[in-house]
Write a protein that holds these residues in place. Structure first.
Motif, PDB file in Angstrom:
ATOM      1  N   PRO A  97       0.843  -1.208   0.000  1.00 53.95           N
ATOM      2  CA  PRO A  97       0.000   0.000   0.000  1.00 53.95           C
ATOM      3  C   PRO A  97       0.876   1.255   0.000  1.00 53.95           C
ATOM      4  CG  PRO A  97      -0.693  -1.541   1.707  1.00 53.95           C
ATOM      5  CD  PRO A  97       0.648  -2.010   1.220  1.00 53.95           C
ATOM      6  N   PRO A  98       0.368   2.367  -0.524  1.00 49.25           N
ATOM      7  CA  PRO A  98       1.167   3.600  -0.602  1.00 49.25           C
ATOM      8  C   PRO A  98       1.634   4.115   0.746  1.00 49.25           C
ATOM      9  CG  PRO A  98      -1.144   4.019  -1.186  1.00 49.25           C
ATOM     10  CD  PRO A  98      -0.956   2.539  -1.145  1.00 49.25           C
ATOM     11  N   GLU A  99       0.823   3.928   1.812  1.00 48.78           N
ATOM     12  CA  GLU A  99       1.224   4.408   3.138  1.00 48.78           C
ATOM     13  C   GLU A  99       2.465   3.659   3.639  1.00 48.78           C
ATOM     14  OE1 GLU A  99      -3.112   5.040   2.505  1.00 48.78           O
ATOM     15  OE2 GLU A  99      -1.784   3.290   2.387  1.00 48.78           O
ATOM     16  N   ALA A 100       2.473   2.351   3.431  1.00 50.10           N
ATOM     17  CA  ALA A 100       3.628   1.557   3.866  1.00 50.10           C
ATOM     18  C   ALA A 100       4.870   1.941   3.070  1.00 50.10           C
ATOM     19  CB  ALA A 100       3.336   0.068   3.711  1.00 50.10           C
ATOM     20  N   LEU A 101       4.708   2.137   1.762  1.00 52.73           N
ATOM     21  CA  LEU A 101       5.834   2.555   0.937  1.00 52.73           C
ATOM     22  C   LEU A 101       6.374   3.900   1.390  1.00 52.73           C
ATOM     23  CD1 LEU A 101       7.741   2.269  -1.447  1.00 52.73           C
ATOM     24  CD2 LEU A 101       5.919   3.157  -2.926  1.00 52.73           C
ATOM     25  N   ALA A 102       5.483   4.842   1.671  1.00 50.73           N
ATOM     26  CA  ALA A 102       5.911   6.160   2.147  1.00 50.73           C
ATOM     27  C   ALA A 102       6.695   6.044   3.448  1.00 50.73           C
ATOM     28  CB  ALA A 102       4.697   7.065   2.336  1.00 50.73           C
ATOM     29  N   ASP A 103       6.262   5.150   4.340  1.00 56.02           N
ATOM     30  CA  ASP A 103       6.963   4.966   5.613  1.00 56.02           C
ATOM     31  C   ASP A 103       8.342   4.339   5.394  1.00 56.02           C
ATOM     32  OD1 ASP A 103       4.727   6.014   6.815  1.00 56.02           O
ATOM     33  OD2 ASP A 103       3.917   4.069   7.438  1.00 56.02           O
ATOM     34  N   GLY A 104       8.430   3.410   4.453  1.00 55.41           N
ATOM     35  CA  GLY A 104       9.714   2.803   4.150  1.00 55.41           C
ATOM     36  C   GLY A 104      10.711   3.822   3.625  1.00 55.41           C
ATOM     37  N   ILE A 105      10.251   4.695   2.737  1.00 49.21           N
ATOM     38  CA  ILE A 105      11.125   5.733   2.184  1.00 49.21           C
ATOM     39  C   ILE A 105      11.483   6.753   3.260  1.00 49.21           C
ATOM     40  CG2 ILE A 105      11.213   7.643   0.535  1.00 49.21           C
ATOM     41  CD1 ILE A 105       9.555   5.891  -1.375  1.00 49.21           C
ATOM     42  N   ALA A 106      10.518   7.106   4.108  1.00 48.04           N
ATOM     43  CA  ALA A 106      10.797   8.044   5.203  1.00 48.04           C
ATOM     44  C   ALA A 106      11.846   7.473   6.145  1.00 48.04           C
ATOM     45  CB  ALA A 106       9.510   8.351   5.964  1.00 48.04           C
ATOM     46  N   ALA A 107      11.797   6.169   6.386  1.00 44.99           N
ATOM     47  CA  ALA A 107      12.780   5.535   7.257  1.00 44.99           C
ATOM     48  C   ALA A 107      14.181   5.626   6.655  1.00 44.99           C
ATOM     49  CB  ALA A 107      12.402   4.076   7.495  1.00 44.99           C
ATOM     50  N   LEU A 108      14.301   5.374   5.369  1.00 45.73           N
ATOM     51  CA  LEU A 108      15.592   5.471   4.693  1.00 45.73           C
ATOM     52  C   LEU A 108      16.136   6.894   4.773  1.00 45.73           C
ATOM     53  CD1 LEU A 108      14.659   3.281   1.619  1.00 45.73           C
ATOM     54  CD2 LEU A 108      16.568   2.800   3.149  1.00 45.73           C
ATOM     55  N   LEU A 118      23.510   1.396   4.002  1.00 46.72           N
ATOM     56  CA  LEU A 118      22.199   1.272   4.651  1.00 46.72           C
ATOM     57  C   LEU A 118      21.348   0.266   3.891  1.00 46.72           C
ATOM     58  CD1 LEU A 118      19.900   2.059   6.563  1.00 46.72           C
ATOM     59  CD2 LEU A 118      19.470   4.048   5.085  1.00 46.72           C
ATOM     60  N   GLY A 119      20.948  -0.794   4.575  1.00 48.08           N
ATOM     61  CA  GLY A 119      20.138  -1.824   3.951  1.00 48.08           C
ATOM     62  C   GLY A 119      18.696  -1.804   4.417  1.00 48.08           C
ATOM     63  N   PHE A 120      17.880  -2.569   3.730  1.00 50.14           N
ATOM     64  CA  PHE A 120      16.457  -2.699   4.064  1.00 50.14           C
ATOM     65  C   PHE A 120      16.129  -4.178   4.009  1.00 50.14           C
ATOM     66  CE2 PHE A 120      11.958  -2.171   4.113  1.00 50.14           C
ATOM     67  CZ  PHE A 120      11.678  -0.856   4.469  1.00 50.14           C
ATOM     68  N   MET A 121      15.671  -4.737   5.130  1.00 47.50           N
ATOM     69  CA  MET A 121      15.308  -6.146   5.232  1.00 47.50           C
ATOM     70  C   MET A 121      13.847  -6.258   5.652  1.00 47.50           C
ATOM     71  SD  MET A 121      16.757  -9.004   7.947  1.00 47.50           S
ATOM     72  CE  MET A 121      18.295  -9.327   7.065  1.00 47.50           C
ATOM     73  N   LYS A 167      10.778   1.524  -6.357  1.00 48.40           N
ATOM     74  CA  LYS A 167      10.161   2.842  -6.449  1.00 48.40           C
ATOM     75  C   LYS A 167      10.817   3.889  -5.571  1.00 48.40           C
ATOM     76  CE  LYS A 167       5.732   0.525  -7.311  1.00 48.40           C
ATOM     77  NZ  LYS A 167       4.339   0.319  -6.829  1.00 48.40           N
ATOM     78  N   GLY A 168      11.897   3.547  -4.902  1.00 48.19           N
ATOM     79  CA  GLY A 168      12.520   4.475  -3.962  1.00 48.19           C
ATOM     80  C   GLY A 168      13.363   5.559  -4.598  1.00 48.19           C
ATOM     81  N   GLY A 169      13.688   5.410  -5.888  1.00 46.32           N
ATOM     82  CA  GLY A 169      14.503   6.429  -6.561  1.00 46.32           C
ATOM     83  C   GLY A 169      15.830   6.631  -5.856  1.00 46.32           C
ATOM     84  N   THR A 170      16.209   7.871  -5.658  1.00 45.13           N
ATOM     85  CA  THR A 170      17.496   8.167  -5.013  1.00 45.13           C
ATOM     86  C   THR A 170      17.502   7.792  -3.533  1.00 45.13           C
ATOM     87  OG1 THR A 170      16.778  10.444  -4.590  1.00 45.13           O
ATOM     88  CG2 THR A 170      18.022  10.033  -6.629  1.00 45.13           C
ATOM     89  N   ASP A 171      16.339   7.496  -2.975  1.00 45.26           N
ATOM     90  CA  ASP A 171      16.264   7.091  -1.565  1.00 45.26           C
ATOM     91  C   ASP A 171      16.415   5.594  -1.372  1.00 45.26           C
ATOM     92  OD1 ASP A 171      15.711   9.658  -0.288  1.00 45.26           O
ATOM     93  OD2 ASP A 171      13.792   9.585  -1.329  1.00 45.26           O
ATOM     94  N   ARG A 172      16.487   4.831  -2.455  1.00 46.82           N
ATOM     95  CA  ARG A 172      16.517   3.373  -2.313  1.00 46.82           C
ATOM     96  C   ARG A 172      17.714   2.939  -1.463  1.00 46.82           C
ATOM     97  NH1 ARG A 172      17.676   3.602  -8.031  1.00 46.82           N
ATOM     98  NH2 ARG A 172      15.481   3.117  -8.359  1.00 46.82           N
ATOM     99  N   PRO A 173      17.602   1.770  -0.819  1.00 48.45           N
ATOM    100  CA  PRO A 173      18.685   1.297   0.063  1.00 48.45           C
ATOM    101  C   PRO A 173      19.932   0.915  -0.717  1.00 48.45           C
ATOM    102  CG  PRO A 173      17.033  -0.406  -0.221  1.00 48.45           C
ATOM    103  CD  PRO A 173      16.469   0.835  -0.861  1.00 48.45           C
ATOM    104  N   ASP A 174      21.046   0.785  -0.004  1.00 47.72           N
ATOM    105  CA  ASP A 174      22.311   0.379  -0.616  1.00 47.72           C
ATOM    106  C   ASP A 174      22.409  -1.135  -0.769  1.00 47.72           C
ATOM    107  OD1 ASP A 174      23.602   3.093  -0.692  1.00 47.72           O
ATOM    108  OD2 ASP A 174      23.254   2.927   1.459  1.00 47.72           O
ATOM    109  N   PHE A 175      21.598  -1.861  -0.022  1.00 48.18           N
ATOM    110  CA  PHE A 175      21.439  -3.298  -0.208  1.00 48.18           C
ATOM    111  C   PHE A 175      20.070  -3.681   0.335  1.00 48.18           C
ATOM    112  CE2 PHE A 175      23.687  -2.679   3.792  1.00 48.18           C
ATOM    113  CZ  PHE A 175      23.085  -3.550   4.694  1.00 48.18           C
ATOM    114  N   ALA A 176      19.546  -4.791  -0.141  1.00 51.74           N
ATOM    115  CA  ALA A 176      18.179  -5.181   0.217  1.00 51.74           C
ATOM    116  C   ALA A 176      18.114  -6.668   0.506  1.00 51.74           C
ATOM    117  CB  ALA A 176      17.214  -4.824  -0.911  1.00 51.74           C
TER     118      ALA A 176
END
Length: 300
Positions: A154-165, A182-185, A200-209
């Motif tokens: 959902p868009p809210e969860a995605l927004a929170d993931g990007i905000a966390a990064l 910075l990774g995202f697991m 979809k994170g663009g320049t905010d995407r993690p350095d590893f996943a």
């Protein structure tokens, strides 16, 4: 709306309890929210706090999250400068905070990684716990119910993931971490979210996943997609949703770094590892991968 058999299986296996006895393992009584002294608020609309905490297979879980947070677990082992945001699963209807959040974060911290457990916003479910459990039972048996898990993030969860990064990178110096390591697991639905922040994170995407037992469907892999570590068990129902391994194939076709572990058993929801199965020590494989990729070496 009647849920499809796949959706019913998803709910039964992922929402707040990984076993076939999901409904009976979810308590019909709620609990007070636990102390979360290291929880940091993330940007979100100003709405009432509707969180509901309860036990799932004896462990703490939460639903109706409207205020996203990050809970910090500083290294207990020798710090190595790497950081990982950990996203628990729960079909986006709840979050397995204990099993797929805090427990995993403690394991990361013991390896010298600074972990941030993400409590992201979830879709609304009935406020009354007994009604929630009853509606869950309907979903499991294929009856019409008051809620259903979404097919993807959902868009809210995605927004929170990007905000966390963004938060971790902006405060990297405060936590003595490298903003470029910075990774995202994420686990289950958190794995869906992990894919989404890469895609979809663009320049905010993690350095590893590291999507763990995630959506195994194909994805649009960015040209600069980060190294990815994927783990899932052969007896996980999510594999039955696809023909072959489309996620793995998409990453390989894009020529991006990938490590993939298909464990002999362990089912869905093995968390930090299920004793007595091939998944018991999967985190050791993850730590080895981090070391080989140079992600846990001290920054020069």
């Amino acid at each position: 709306m009647r849920a499809s058999s796949v959706t019913v299986a998803l709910l039964a296996a992922v929402v707040l309890a990984p076993s076939a006895q999901a409904q009976s393992e979810i308590a019909t009584v709620t609990e007070a929210a636990p102390a979360q002294p290291n929880a940091l608020p993330l940007p979100a609309p100003d709405t009432p706090d509707r969180e509901i905490w309860h036990r799932s297979a004896g462990l703490l879980a939460v639903r109706n999250v409207s205020h996203p947070t990050l809970t910090v677990f500083r290294p207990t082992g020798k710090p190595n400068g790497a950081a990982v945001i950990v996203a628990p699963g729960g079909a986006f209807l709840g979050l397995e905070m204990d099993k797929e959040g805090w427990e995993v974060a403690r394991r990361l911290a013991a390896h010298g990684v600074t972990a941030f457990v993400l409590k992201y916003r979830t879709l609304p479910t009935p406020a009354d716990q007994k009604i929630f459990v009853a509606e869950l039972g309907k979903m499991i048996t294929g009856q019409k119910a008051a809620f259903a898990p979404p097919s993807d993030t959902p868009p809210e969860a995605l927004a929170d993931g990007i905000a966390a990064l963004r938060f971790v990178r902006q405060h990297a110096e405060d936590y003595a971490v490298d903003p470029h390591r910075l990774g995202f697991m994420g686990f289950s639905a958190g794995g869906f979210l992990t894919r989404s922040v890469v895609e979809k994170g663009g320049t905010d995407r993690p350095d590893f996943a590291a999507p763990i037992y995630p959506n195994m469907a194909s994805m649009q892999v960015p040209a600069d997609a980060p190294p990815m570590f994927v783990a899932i068990a052969t007896d996980d129902f999510l594999l039955n949703r696809e023909k072959g391994l489309p996620l793995v194939d998409a990453y390989r076709a894009a020529g991006r770094p990938l490590e993939f572990h298909l464990f002999a058993d362990g089912g869905h929801g093995f968390g930090a590892g299920k004793a007595g199965t091939a998944t018991a020590h999967w985190l050791d494989q993850f730590f080895l991968w981090l070391d080989v990729m140079g992600l846990t070496k001290s920054a020069k």
